[in-house]
Motif scaffolding. Structure first.
Motif, PDB file in Angstrom:
ATOM      1  N   THR A  88       6.384  -9.570  14.513  1.00 46.94           N
ATOM      2  CA  THR A  88       5.912  -8.999  13.256  1.00 46.94           C
ATOM      3  C   THR A  88       4.503  -8.465  13.451  1.00 46.94           C
ATOM      4  O   THR A  88       3.636  -9.173  13.953  1.00 46.94           O
ATOM      5  CB  THR A  88       5.905 -10.065  12.146  1.00 46.94           C
ATOM      6  OG1 THR A  88       7.217 -10.619  12.020  1.00 46.94           O
ATOM      7  CG2 THR A  88       5.486  -9.448  10.814  1.00 46.94           C
ATOM      8  N   ALA A 115       1.107 -11.817   7.680  1.00 43.48           N
ATOM      9  CA  ALA A 115       2.357 -11.653   8.413  1.00 43.48           C
ATOM     10  C   ALA A 115       2.510 -12.708   9.505  1.00 43.48           C
ATOM     11  O   ALA A 115       1.563 -13.158  10.118  1.00 43.48           O
ATOM     12  CB  ALA A 115       2.389 -10.255   9.042  1.00 43.48           C
ATOM     13  N   THR A 157      -4.133 -11.096   8.458  1.00 46.40           N
ATOM     14  CA  THR A 157      -2.860 -10.726   7.864  1.00 46.40           C
ATOM     15  C   THR A 157      -2.024 -11.945   7.539  1.00 46.40           C
ATOM     16  O   THR A 157      -2.096 -12.966   8.219  1.00 46.40           O
ATOM     17  CB  THR A 157      -2.062  -9.806   8.813  1.00 46.40           C
ATOM     18  OG1 THR A 157      -0.817  -9.490   8.200  1.00 46.40           O
ATOM     19  CG2 THR A 157      -1.786 -10.479  10.144  1.00 46.40           C
ATOM     20  N   LEU A 187      -0.712  -2.944   0.220  1.00 47.53           N
ATOM     21  CA  LEU A 187      -0.324  -4.134   0.983  1.00 47.53           C
ATOM     22  C   LEU A 187      -1.292  -5.286   0.747  1.00 47.53           C
ATOM     23  O   LEU A 187      -0.895  -6.460   0.736  1.00 47.53           O
ATOM     24  CB  LEU A 187      -0.243  -3.796   2.472  1.00 47.53           C
ATOM     25  CG  LEU A 187       0.891  -2.844   2.872  1.00 47.53           C
ATOM     26  CD1 LEU A 187       0.822  -2.542   4.372  1.00 47.53           C
ATOM     27  CD2 LEU A 187       2.261  -3.427   2.519  1.00 47.53           C
ATOM     28  N   HIS A 188      -2.567  -4.964   0.540  1.00 44.06           N
ATOM     29  CA  HIS A 188      -3.557  -6.003   0.231  1.00 44.06           C
ATOM     30  C   HIS A 188      -3.161  -6.768  -1.026  1.00 44.06           C
ATOM     31  O   HIS A 188      -3.316  -7.999  -1.094  1.00 44.06           O
ATOM     32  CB  HIS A 188      -4.927  -5.354   0.042  1.00 44.06           C
ATOM     33  CG  HIS A 188      -5.981  -6.301  -0.465  1.00 44.06           C
ATOM     34  ND1 HIS A 188      -6.614  -7.221   0.349  1.00 44.06           N
ATOM     35  CD2 HIS A 188      -6.486  -6.491  -1.719  1.00 44.06           C
ATOM     36  CE1 HIS A 188      -7.473  -7.926  -0.370  1.00 44.06           C
ATOM     37  NE2 HIS A 188      -7.422  -7.498  -1.629  1.00 44.06           N
ATOM     38  N   ILE A 196      -0.975  -8.732   2.554  1.00 41.86           N
ATOM     39  CA  ILE A 196      -0.880  -8.199   3.921  1.00 41.86           C
ATOM     40  C   ILE A 196      -2.107  -7.342   4.189  1.00 41.86           C
ATOM     41  O   ILE A 196      -2.379  -6.385   3.448  1.00 41.86           O
ATOM     42  CB  ILE A 196       0.393  -7.355   4.107  1.00 41.86           C
ATOM     43  CG1 ILE A 196       1.631  -8.166   3.744  1.00 41.86           C
ATOM     44  CG2 ILE A 196       0.480  -6.833   5.536  1.00 41.86           C
ATOM     45  CD1 ILE A 196       1.852  -9.404   4.608  1.00 41.86           C
ATOM     46  N   GLU A 197      -2.863  -7.670   5.238  1.00 40.49           N
ATOM     47  CA  GLU A 197      -4.119  -6.971   5.504  1.00 40.49           C
ATOM     48  C   GLU A 197      -3.998  -6.012   6.685  1.00 40.49           C
ATOM     49  O   GLU A 197      -3.316  -6.295   7.668  1.00 40.49           O
ATOM     50  CB  GLU A 197      -5.236  -7.977   5.778  1.00 40.49           C
ATOM     51  CG  GLU A 197      -5.474  -8.986   4.661  1.00 40.49           C
ATOM     52  CD  GLU A 197      -5.857  -8.349   3.332  1.00 40.49           C
ATOM     53  OE1 GLU A 197      -6.310  -7.181   3.330  1.00 40.49           O
ATOM     54  OE2 GLU A 197      -5.695  -9.010   2.291  1.00 40.49           O
ATOM     55  N   SER A 198      -4.657  -4.886   6.559  1.00 38.94           N
ATOM     56  CA  SER A 198      -4.730  -3.903   7.640  1.00 38.94           C
ATOM     57  C   SER A 198      -6.044  -4.088   8.383  1.00 38.94           C
ATOM     58  O   SER A 198      -7.084  -4.371   7.775  1.00 38.94           O
ATOM     59  CB  SER A 198      -4.659  -2.481   7.069  1.00 38.94           C
ATOM     60  OG  SER A 198      -3.434  -2.263   6.402  1.00 38.94           O
ATOM     61  N   ALA A 217       6.196  -4.679   2.584  1.00 36.43           N
ATOM     62  CA  ALA A 217       5.341  -5.868   2.545  1.00 36.43           C
ATOM     63  C   ALA A 217       6.135  -7.125   2.890  1.00 36.43           C
ATOM     64  O   ALA A 217       5.664  -7.985   3.640  1.00 36.43           O
ATOM     65  CB  ALA A 217       4.712  -6.004   1.161  1.00 36.43           C
ATOM     66  N   LEU A 227       6.704  -7.560   6.477  1.00 38.35           N
ATOM     67  CA  LEU A 227       5.472  -7.914   7.191  1.00 38.35           C
ATOM     68  C   LEU A 227       5.006  -9.339   6.891  1.00 38.35           C
ATOM     69  O   LEU A 227       3.978  -9.783   7.402  1.00 38.35           O
ATOM     70  CB  LEU A 227       4.366  -6.924   6.839  1.00 38.35           C
ATOM     71  CG  LEU A 227       4.600  -5.486   7.333  1.00 38.35           C
ATOM     72  CD1 LEU A 227       3.592  -4.534   6.705  1.00 38.35           C
ATOM     73  CD2 LEU A 227       4.522  -5.419   8.860  1.00 38.35           C
ATOM     74  N   GLY A 228       5.761 -10.042   6.057  1.00 34.05           N
ATOM     75  CA  GLY A 228       5.462 -11.444   5.820  1.00 34.05           C
ATOM     76  C   GLY A 228       5.054 -11.814   4.417  1.00 34.05           C
ATOM     77  O   GLY A 228       4.719 -12.969   4.144  1.00 34.05           O
ATOM     78  N   ALA A 229       5.058 -10.862   3.477  1.00 35.25           N
ATOM     79  CA  ALA A 229       4.645 -11.164   2.107  1.00 35.25           C
ATOM     80  C   ALA A 229       5.690 -12.020   1.399  1.00 35.25           C
ATOM     81  O   ALA A 229       6.897 -11.844   1.598  1.00 35.25           O
ATOM     82  CB  ALA A 229       4.432  -9.874   1.328  1.00 35.25           C
TER      83      ALA A 229
END
Length: 350
Positions: free
Chosen positions: A68, A47, A45, A82-83, A87-89, A188, A191-193
């Motif tokens: 985060t 994030a 991620t 999110l990708h 941002i990765e899940s 996003a 979450l750090g994007a």
């Protein structure tokens, strides 16, 4: 998702509205070893991992963690969006992998080999796999006014929440597409994007340009009628333009939609009208937008003669539609461009 549909109306059936969804097989028990939950691995991620984190979702609830979130579990469409923002899940649920191993259309550009699939069909949510990921947060969309978390099974929701991760719901119900797009971008960013990056800025501009193009096309050809449909074995679903985030927006841009009557829509809560294949020609349309999700039968596989005789079908004026758009600007811009192009090139056949 399977193409077969239950005959009784369910919340999931109601979403079919936006383009029908099929219930298919009996809902699998959460955590069942036969739930076909596949995949392994974890995504990296973008994030940050420090500082307290919070995000107020569209239920008005604020999710909070002491850092985060890094271990993110998402509905597949949210993970795909999110990708696109970096941002990765680590885990996903919802229609992710097809029977041939390829990625479902709702996975977007996500590499599904790098995520743990904790549920691949409606009703599947392997709680043991979910807990093993030590999730920091669970992210999904919502398709009703009650704020029901999409693809989180109601019958096991308490057990899922007991794992301890806060939940976030982004509403995709009765709002126009730009609203959930903006909300996903906000999520996003939290979450750090880097939402000011050149890539994201260009994608947003492309979306805005596509909207302007669609508005111009609809204004130039106001008599072109567009029908949003979805096919199952026994039923053809005609969507109303209300409630669905994409259709509401296209209508606001001037697209002339075929509209079932309020009485016809009533049984589905306002989403869609059910037609038998014998009556699929009830409405005249110049362009037909067909549900491209794996829950629906695709146009090339429809064998009913009444379908093949439709003027729009005979004219080759059938395009794809995803009633659950991946909520990133990069994925939504082409949807507007495709519809604009179809209207620009359409012949009046209805």
């Amino acid at each position: 998702m399977p193409n077969t549909r239950a005959t009784h109306l369910t919340r999931r059936g109601v979403l079919a509205a936006g383009g029908a969804l099929g219930l298919g097989a009996v809902l699998a028990a959460c955590g069942d070893d036969n739930a076909k939950s596949e995949g392994s691995g974890s995504g990296e991620t973008a994030a940050a991992t420090s500082g307290p984190w919070s995000f107020k979702d569209d239920r008005g609830q604020t999710a909070k963690t002491d850092r985060t979130p890094a271990n993110i579990v998402s509905f597949i469409g949210v993970a795909a969006a999110l990708h696109d923002y970096g941002i990765e899940s680590k885990g996903v649920f919802g229609p992710t992998k097809l029977k041939d191993g390829k990625a479902d259309v709702q996975a977007g550009d996500l590499d599904i080999s790098k995520v743990t699939i904790i549920g691949n069909e409606w009703g599947q949510f392997n709680i043991e796999k979910y807990a093993a990921l030590s999730p920091d947060v669970l992210l999904t969309t919502m398709f009703d006014a009650a704020g029901t978390l999409w693809y989180v099974p109601e019958e096991s929701k308490k057990k899922i929440l007991a794992v301890g991760a806060p939940t976030v719901g982004i509403s995709a119900y009765d709002v126009q597409l730009p609203t959930p797009l903006a909300r996903m971008l906000e999520l996003a960013k939290s979450l750090g994007a880097d939402t000011t990056s050149a890539t994201i800025t260009a994608a947003k501009k492309r979306f805005e340009d596509a909207a302007a193009r669609l508005r111009a096309a609809a204004k130039a050809k106001p008599d072109i009628k567009v029908l949003a449909g979805s096919a199952s074995q026994d039923i053809f679903y005609v969507s109303g333009s209300n409630l669905s985030i994409d259709l509401e927006y296209y209508k606001a841009l001037g697209v002339n939609f075929v509209e079932p009557s309020a009485a016809a829509l009533k049984a589905s809560g306002g989403w869609f009208e059910n037609l038998s294949w014998e009556n699929v020609d009830k409405y005249g349309a110049d362009i037909i937008m067909m549900d491209n999700r794996t829950s629906a039968i695709q146009p090339a596989d429809i064998t009913e003669g009444t379908w093949k005789k439709l003027p729009a079908v005979k004219a080759g004026q059938v395009i794809a539609r995803n009633p659950e758009p991946i909520l990133s600007y990069a994925k939504c811009a082409p949807l507007l461009e495709d519809l604009a192009k179809a209207i620009e090139n359409a012949k009046k056949v209805s």
